[in-house]
Design a protein around this motif. Structure first.
Motif, PDB file in Angstrom:
ATOM      1  N   MET A 167       0.817  -1.419   0.168  1.00 32.25           N
ATOM      2  CA  MET A 167      -0.003  -0.144  -0.493  1.00 32.25           C
ATOM      3  C   MET A 167       0.962   1.360  -0.148  1.00 32.25           C
ATOM      4  N   ASP A 168       0.358   1.827  -0.591  1.00 29.23           N
ATOM      5  CA  ASP A 168       0.904   3.179  -0.590  1.00 29.23           C
ATOM      6  C   ASP A 168       0.847   4.419   0.630  1.00 29.23           C
ATOM      7  N   ASP A 169       1.596   5.019   0.751  1.00 29.29           N
ATOM      8  CA  ASP A 169       1.370   5.928   2.061  1.00 29.29           C
ATOM      9  C   ASP A 169       0.623   6.469   1.923  1.00 29.29           C
ATOM     10  N   TRP A 170       0.975   7.037   0.855  1.00 27.13           N
ATOM     11  CA  TRP A 170      -0.288   8.163   0.456  1.00 27.13           C
ATOM     12  C   TRP A 170      -2.129   8.068   0.482  1.00 27.13           C
ATOM     13  N   LEU A 171      -1.744   6.378   0.353  1.00 32.33           N
ATOM     14  CA  LEU A 171      -3.106   6.584   0.782  1.00 32.33           C
ATOM     15  C   LEU A 171      -3.884   5.375   1.920  1.00 32.33           C
ATOM     16  N   ILE A 172      -2.580   5.140   2.245  1.00 34.60           N
ATOM     17  CA  ILE A 172      -2.647   5.292   4.100  1.00 34.60           C
ATOM     18  C   ILE A 172      -3.128   6.544   4.506  1.00 34.60           C
ATOM     19  N   ALA A 173      -1.830   7.077   4.206  1.00 34.21           N
ATOM     20  CA  ALA A 173      -2.434   9.257   5.052  1.00 34.21           C
ATOM     21  C   ALA A 173      -3.716   9.390   4.395  1.00 34.21           C
ATOM     22  N   ILE A 174      -4.468   9.003   3.213  1.00 37.06           N
ATOM     23  CA  ILE A 174      -6.026   9.194   2.480  1.00 37.06           C
ATOM     24  C   ILE A 174      -6.925   8.340   4.050  1.00 37.06           C
ATOM     25  N   ILE A 175      -6.371   7.593   3.610  1.00 32.49           N
ATOM     26  CA  ILE A 175      -7.527   6.578   4.665  1.00 32.49           C
ATOM     27  C   ILE A 175      -7.854   7.357   6.382  1.00 32.49           C
ATOM     28  N   LYS A 176      -6.402   7.541   6.300  1.00 35.45           N
ATOM     29  CA  LYS A 176      -6.739   7.856   7.765  1.00 35.45           C
ATOM     30  C   LYS A 176      -7.169   8.863   7.913  1.00 35.45           C
ATOM     31  N   VAL A 177      -6.804   9.745   7.616  1.00 32.62           N
ATOM     32  CA  VAL A 177      -7.711  11.412   7.466  1.00 32.62           C
ATOM     33  C   VAL A 177      -8.762  11.108   7.540  1.00 32.62           C
ATOM     34  N   VAL A 178      -9.334  10.150   6.563  1.00 34.87           N
ATOM     35  CA  VAL A 178     -10.418   9.771   6.094  1.00 34.87           C
ATOM     36  C   VAL A 178     -11.150   9.387   6.829  1.00 34.87           C
ATOM     37  N   GLY A 179     -10.539   8.406   7.447  1.00 37.49           N
ATOM     38  CA  GLY A 179     -12.000   7.672   8.878  1.00 37.49           C
ATOM     39  C   GLY A 179     -11.629   8.442  10.498  1.00 37.49           C
ATOM     40  N   ILE A 180     -10.325   9.253  10.805  1.00 38.07           N
ATOM     41  CA  ILE A 180     -10.659  10.191  11.911  1.00 38.07           C
ATOM     42  C   ILE A 180     -11.616  10.751  11.535  1.00 38.07           C
ATOM     43  N   TRP A 181     -12.021  11.776  10.262  1.00 39.76           N
ATOM     44  CA  TRP A 181     -12.200  12.509  10.326  1.00 39.76           C
ATOM     45  C   TRP A 181     -13.971  12.344  10.404  1.00 39.76           C
ATOM     46  N   VAL A 182     -14.304  11.466  10.152  1.00 38.22           N
ATOM     47  CA  VAL A 182     -15.407  10.579  10.031  1.00 38.22           C
ATOM     48  C   VAL A 182     -15.669   9.590  11.379  1.00 38.22           C
ATOM     49  N   TRP A 183     -14.457   9.340  11.740  1.00 35.97           N
ATOM     50  CA  TRP A 183     -14.199   9.293  13.986  1.00 35.97           C
ATOM     51  C   TRP A 183     -15.284  10.240  14.575  1.00 35.97           C
ATOM     52  N   VAL A 184     -14.242  11.473  14.248  1.00 31.39           N
ATOM     53  CA  VAL A 184     -14.839  12.030  15.017  1.00 31.39           C
ATOM     54  C   VAL A 184     -15.817  12.991  14.998  1.00 31.39           C
ATOM     55  N   LEU A 185     -16.112  13.019  13.971  1.00 30.38           N
ATOM     56  CA  LEU A 185     -17.273  13.416  13.281  1.00 30.38           C
ATOM     57  C   LEU A 185     -18.522  12.175  14.188  1.00 30.38           C
ATOM     58  N   LEU A 186     -18.245  11.410  13.730  1.00 30.82           N
ATOM     59  CA  LEU A 186     -19.366  10.987  14.757  1.00 30.82           C
ATOM     60  C   LEU A 186     -19.235  10.685  16.329  1.00 30.82           C
ATOM     61  N   ILE A 187     -17.972  10.791  16.903  1.00 27.09           N
ATOM     62  CA  ILE A 187     -17.743  10.866  18.632  1.00 27.09           C
ATOM     63  C   ILE A 187     -18.947  11.866  18.697  1.00 27.09           C
ATOM     64  N   ALA A 188     -18.476  13.330  17.808  1.00 26.76           N
ATOM     65  CA  ALA A 188     -19.436  14.355  17.920  1.00 26.76           C
ATOM     66  C   ALA A 188     -21.059  14.249  17.750  1.00 26.76           C
ATOM     67  N   VAL A 189     -21.065  13.897  16.583  1.00 25.74           N
ATOM     68  CA  VAL A 189     -22.744  13.692  16.465  1.00 25.74           C
ATOM     69  C   VAL A 189     -22.846  12.893  17.562  1.00 25.74           C
ATOM     70  N   VAL A 190     -22.362  11.794  18.630  1.00 24.06           N
ATOM     71  CA  VAL A 190     -22.754  10.949  19.462  1.00 24.06           C
ATOM     72  C   VAL A 190     -23.041  11.869  20.743  1.00 24.06           C
ATOM     73  N   MET A 191     -21.557  12.992  20.720  1.00 26.19           N
ATOM     74  CA  MET A 191     -21.729  13.219  22.599  1.00 26.19           C
ATOM     75  C   MET A 191     -23.183  14.551  22.457  1.00 26.19           C
ATOM     76  N   THR A 192     -23.705  14.781  21.059  1.00 27.38           N
ATOM     77  CA  THR A 192     -24.639  15.458  21.381  1.00 27.38           C
ATOM     78  C   THR A 192     -25.858  15.088  22.406  1.00 27.38           C
ATOM     79  N   TRP A 193     -26.303  13.637  21.401  1.00 23.28           N
ATOM     80  CA  TRP A 193     -26.817  12.564  22.104  1.00 23.28           C
ATOM     81  C   TRP A 193     -26.582  12.047  23.862  1.00 23.28           C
ATOM     82  N   VAL A 194     -25.207  12.249  24.344  1.00 24.20           N
ATOM     83  CA  VAL A 194     -24.534  12.159  25.203  1.00 24.20           C
ATOM     84  C   VAL A 194     -25.186  13.572  26.338  1.00 24.20           C
ATOM     85  N   GLU A 195     -24.980  13.908  25.626  1.00 24.80           N
ATOM     86  CA  GLU A 195     -25.054  15.572  26.718  1.00 24.80           C
ATOM     87  C   GLU A 195     -26.651  15.362  26.981  1.00 24.80           C
ATOM     88  N   ARG A 196     -27.777  15.445  26.255  1.00 30.13           N
ATOM     89  CA  ARG A 196     -28.921  15.674  25.958  1.00 30.13           C
ATOM     90  C   ARG A 196     -29.496  14.567  26.869  1.00 30.13           C
TER      91      ARG A 196
END
Lengths: 379, 190, 346, 168
Positions: C1-30
């Motif tokens: 696997m190329d480095d840049w592909l890994i980097a993109i997967i990581k970026v997108v993955g963490i982005w989605v993951w953080v977004l998901l946590i943030a979404v769930v956080m609004t639910w957790v907060e309420r």
């Protein structure tokens, strides 16, 4: 919401900004409005404007019969309707020279003290909310619901009780009042304890309330303060002790007194008063039980009330302070003039003095601690 | 010595008592309008009285009380002029239309006293008590708002409960309960 | 696997993951508010109300957009964007697990192991204040301006103790990289404590977490949007998705802050007294380390909720006083002590 | 004619409509305009005993820009009327007005010189709740009615021109 966008030039350090707080503002409890002249965060001047809930109650009273006016009094201080009802009834009874049976008086005491607890709960809860602590409000409101249930099951309405009649009360306490009360009492105490735990010794709470909008006793008397706000200033005045009505002289309770008259003292006075109210209800219920079951609940009152011409003023200690009714009769079936002396009306007029030199955040704290209820403020 | 005598002793020598009445234990004393400030100072400072707390200030409109009772209403068209003349004649002989009532309280002895001032329709000015009790701030403004009674020396005498350009004085007896259509310009002309 | 592909997967993955946590956080907060306040909280949208944030999002997206006539349009529009972009990009240097070996290639669970990770977080984090101040200013509403000004003063003030607290951490570990610091927290400290940052920097941790709460505008430092005082503060005039960006960016910030706290002070993916990495295979350790890290982050996220529904709010001058008279001297003291200690022991 | 044949939304449009309606009905952020007694009952409905938040009606937004449902709880006086109108105008579409209590609906017992006889003189009201004051359950029912109403609305497809004119 900014109806006055032009900044006014101040005399002191520079330009001041007018911030129009209310009448639709989370901390303005419905319909209050404060026009604040601010220098950054600090207040130069705060001018309250009232009348946004002026519904013409006094004028309305002139066209209603004496009994018909009782439901209107519910809508004055809607946090605790029962003291309003009783105060008005006492005024008319005084005008007619009626002697209310003792049992009815005891029922009134029990219900009024329950209403006092409910009122203080809402005041303390809202004070918390306005200072950013939401949770105590919910703890207090749950118990308040229970009190409402007692009201509802006693006379059919949660909030606007239309409690009692001129000359007494219309119904006896239901049989299982004792059970309900014994169930409620520890819960009220527990909610208060939780609130105390969350707030009273909380450093942030203390910083936010101690010394904020402090008022001296002389000023308070000069401005016509009554009730918890006056007692927080250190004046031991409570109509229940000083001008006893409804057999209050037979109960053993204490009148809490503050020192500085700041927000914290008002809060503490209210917290202690709730405890004292529980004590009063216990004693009143004990006295009530000693009465014979068939003791009268109503004085002898004619069906159509036509008091003799005259004018009386009668006041009682509502949760907010001295709530007085001036009733003038011309001998007909309608009151000639009804004047309501709402406690928070007198207190709120000193608002510019109370918040002088404080910050905007203190304005909110001060306002909530005064427990200004627009219904009785504007009538 | 009961309160009535003490008040009389205090105010009597200076001819400040117009009338006194008692209703169900509430003592009320009527005083001349021009000397209301003196009366209040006397009541506050005299040792035996010490009414140091102003509970309330409000107005009363005695229009209906002053009217002769059960006057038959003439429906004849010609009688109108005569009626008007009759009314003006009545007006001259009537007692002043408005009253301002002050509720005083003595904190030491828990005694209450009503002080009354009569205000005629053609001279609607009373001295403000703001210099003695600040508690009279809003109640006086409200009396102005509701009856049009002006208080001389009040620092901020403007309407309190109604909006600023409200055209009438709503608590007067000749003002209808449901208003005279003042809502119109507020709601519809926007 | 190329480095840049890994980097993109990581970026997108963490982005989605953080977004998901943030979404769930609004639910957790309420729902958390409901739990604390003896009530159910939102429970109609989906199972246990889990889709509540989704419903809010859809509603905010389809709501009418209003730009107030008096608003300064450019600033008004750019405000929310400026607020949420830094929030989304700040997580890039925070690790989310140890490493995973796939196909013989070692992948560190971090978007980018920058050797100046701290500075990146501080720099990006302080960008968010522009979103708040511009939004508040552009709204041309007095409450908004007050909220924006409060926010600026607060963020600028608390950046100092935050930075100073981080400086002490740098003294201890001798690196700016969050991954290096995470790795250094393995083992035990003084023989019986886990070798976590909190035990080496107890005062620093308190300073950091207080300053972080202030940076995130959370109770008790939620003055910029103090509801009872200035309505909704800087976002009073914002509706529709612009408001959504502000509200949502706040939760993304929380995730970043919690991740930073865990990486710096709570041993990242390390469990106390046990080195799981020695027992597990490279892939499973990657996943387990990620889970451990996430659980720790979840605890701090919950702490945010918990504090929010417990404490009252500070007053403006008290916030400033606490910052300048309390935290900054303490932070300087902390640096001094740390430096002294290092000087004496090394 | 294509326009005649077109009387449904098609799959994508209807599903999208369903989704939008679902989002809107599950997230009615209230603007609690509690002016009088009903305000206290509204507080009770927000608080633990009844908990409006179950329906997603949490986060009371005092800024009208952020609210979806204006709950007018209590009397509107003539002095307040212009302010109230302004608040309503500032709200973003789609907006719903719940008129809570007799005073808001008709003026209630206060048929006087200073009281507005029903807020429907000023703003279009979607849901009326009778009672003086209504119980919190009644407010919850009004929220359910709001949900029903939202389900029936068509945010994308306007079947008739009259829908376009009147709005849904």
């Amino acid at each position: 919401m900014n109806q006055n966008p032009t900044p006014q030039t101040g005399h002191g350090t520079g330009d001041y900004v007018t911030v129009n707080i209310g009448p639709s503002h989370p901390a303005m409890h419905g319909t209050l409005r404060v026009i604040a002249l601010t220098d950054g965060e600090s207040l130069i001047k705060a001018e309250p404007e009232i009348g946004y809930l002026h519904r013409g109650v006094e004028k309305l009273g002139e066209s209603l019969s004496y009994h018909q006016f009782i439901p209107i009094t519910d809508r004055l201080n809607y946090c605790s309707a029962i003291p309003n009802n009783v105060s008005y009834e006492m005024a008319v009874e005084k005008l007619m020279g009626l002697e209310v049976p003792e049992k009815a008086q005891l029922i009134r005491v029990i219900m009024m003290e329950l209403a006092r607890i409910a009122d203080h709960q809402v005041c303390v809860g809202i004070l918390g909310v306005d200072l950013g602590a939401f949770t105590p409000f919910f703890y207090l409101i749950i118990q308040r619901e229970e009190i409402y249930e007692i009201f509802e099951w006693f006379n059919g309405a949660r909030l606007t009780n239309t409690f009692g009649r001129i000359g007494g009360v219309d119904a006896d306490l239901p049989d299982d009042f004792e059970d309900r009360w014994n169930e409620l009492k520890p819960n009220v105490r527990k909610a208060n304890e939780e609130t105390e735990k969350l707030l009273t010794h909380n450093r942030i709470w203390m910083d936010r309330t101690i010394g904020v909008s402090a008022f001296s006793a002389e000023d308070a008397l000069n401005w016509g303060f009554t009730g918890p706000c006056l007692r927080a200033c250190g004046v031991k005045r409570d109509l229940r002790k000083d001008e006893p009505y409804c057999m209050y002289d037979k109960f053993d309770f204490e009148v809490p007194v503050g020192k500085n008259g700041d927000v914290f003292d008002r809060y503490i006075v209210r917290m202690i008063e709730m405890e004292q109210s529980i004590k009063i209800i216990d004693q009143a219920y004990k006295l009530y039980k000693e009465m014979p079951a068939d003791a009268p609940l109503m004085a002898r009152v004619p069906k159509v009330i036509k008091p003799p011409a005259g004018e009386v003023y009668s006041a009682l200690e509502s949760p907010n302070g001295e709530l007085g009714f001036f009733v003038k009769s011309d001998g007909s079936a309608n009151p000639y003039r009804i004047r309501i002396r709402p406690p928070c009306y007198m207190i709120y007029q000193a608002f510019p003095e109370l918040v002088k030199g404080e910050l905007i955040a203190d304005l909110v704290a001060c306002l909530s601690s005064l427990n200004v209820i627009a219904g009785e403020l504007d009538r | 010595m009961d309160l009535k005598n003490r008040v009389e002793q205090c105010l009597g020598p200076e001819n400040l008592v117009v009338a006194m009445a008692e209703c169900q234990g509430d003592l009320s004393v009527e005083v001349p309008k021009r000397s209301i400030l003196d009366v209040m100072r006397l009541l506050r400072d005299t040792p035996g009285l010490g009414f140091n707390f102003l509970s309330d200030v409000f107005g009363v409109d005695n229009l209906d009380l002053n009217k002769p009772k059960k006057r038959p209403k003439k429906k004849t068209e010609e009688g109108e002029g005569a009626e008007e003349a009759e009314e003006t004649a009545e007006k001259e002989s009537l007692p002043p239309r408005f009253e301002v009532i002050y509720l005083l309280l003595c904190l030491e002895r828990n005694e209450r006293l009503q002080v009354k001032v009569r205000v005629a329709e053609d001279d609607m000015e009373v001295d403000s008590l703001y210099s003695i009790w600040k508690a009279s701030d809003w109640p006086e403004r409200e009396a102005f708002d509701m009856y049009g009674i002006r208080f001389k020396g009040h620092p901020n005498l403007k309407r309190l409960l109604m909006w600023d350009d409200f055209p009438a004085y709503p608590l007067r007896k000749d003002y209808p309960l449901e208003g005279q259509g003042e809502e119109r310009h507020l709601i519809y002309d926007d | 696997m190329d480095d840049w592909l890994i980097a993109i997967i990581k970026v997108v993955g963490i982005w989605v993951w953080v977004l998901l946590i943030a979404v769930v956080m609004t639910w957790v907060e309420r729902r958390g508010a409901g739990l604390i306040q003896d009530r159910p909280g939102p429970n109609r949208a989906g199972p246990w109300g889990l889709f509540q944030p989704l419903a809010d999002g859809i509603k905010l997206f389809t709501k009418e957009e209003i730009i107030p006539t008096k608003a300064q349009k450019f600033l008004y529009i750019i405000g929310p964007a400026l607020f949420s972009l830094p929030a989304f990009s700040a997580y890039a240097v925070v690790p989310f697990g140890d490493k995973i070996i796939l196909g013989g290639k070692e992948i560190i669970l971090q978007v980018s192991d920058v050797n100046i990770g701290f500075l990146y977080i501080l720099a990006i984090g302080s960008m968010a204040v522009y979103g708040v101040i511009l939004g508040g200013w552009g709204s041309t509403n007095k409450y908004s301006i007050l909220g924006g000004l409060r926010s600026t003063a607060q963020m600028v003030s608390y950046e100092v103790p935050l930075g100073l607290a981080l400086l002490a951490v740098v003294f201890v570990y001798g690196t700016f990289s969050l991954r290096d610091i995470s790795l250094a927290q393995q083992g035990t400290f003084l023989g019986f404590l886990p070798n976590w940052g909190i035990f080496k920097q107890p005062l620093g941790f308190i300073l950091f977490i207080v300053a972080a709460y202030a940076e995130a505008n959370r109770v008790p430092f939620d003055l910029p949007e103090a509801e009872s005082e200035i309505v909704s503060g800087y976002h009073t005039e914002y509706g529709s998705m612009r408001l959504g960006l502000y509200l949502f960016g706040e939760y993304v910030n929380l995730v970043t802050i919690s991740g930073t706290i865990v990486a710096l002070y709570f041993g990242s993916w390390h469990l106390p007294y046990i080195d799981l990495g020695a027992y597990l295979g490279p892939i499973s350790w990657g996943i387990v380390s990620f889970c451990i890290f996430f659980l720790k982050v979840a605890f701090f996220l919950w702490l945010f909720v918990w504090v929010r529904w417990t404490l009252p709010r500070f007053r403006y001058d008290q916030v400033m006083g606490l910052g300048w008279r309390g935290l900054i001297p303490l932070a300087l003291f902390n640096i001094f002590i740390t430096a002294l200690f290092i000087q004496l022991t090394v | 004619m294509a326009t005649e044949a077109y009387n449904g939304g098609g799959w994508i449009a209807t599903k999208l409509e369903w989704l939008i309606n679902w989002g809107r009905k599950r997230s009615p952020w209230p603007l609690p305009y509690g002016t009088a007694c009903c305000g206290i009952e509204m507080m009770c409905a927000l608080a633990a005993g009844y908990d409006m938040a179950r329906f997603g009606a949490e986060r009371p937004s005092f800024s009208p820009r952020q609210a979806d449902v204006l709950i007018q709880a209590g009397t509107i006086t003539l002095k307040m009327a212009p302010v109230f109108k302004k608040i309503y105008d500032q709200m973003a579409e789609p907006k719903c007005v719940i008129s809570m209590g007799a005073c808001a609906c008709t003026g209630g017992v206060f048929r006087t010189y200073s009281t507005l006889q029903g807020i429907d003189k000023l703003v279009p009201v979607d849901i009326y709740i009778p009672g003086c004051p209504p119980r919190p359950e009644a407010l919850l029912q009004a929220l359910l009615m709001f949900i029903e109403k939202t389900e029936k609305s068509h945010p994308i497809i306007h079947k008739k021109y009259s829908d376009l004119l009147v709005g849904t």
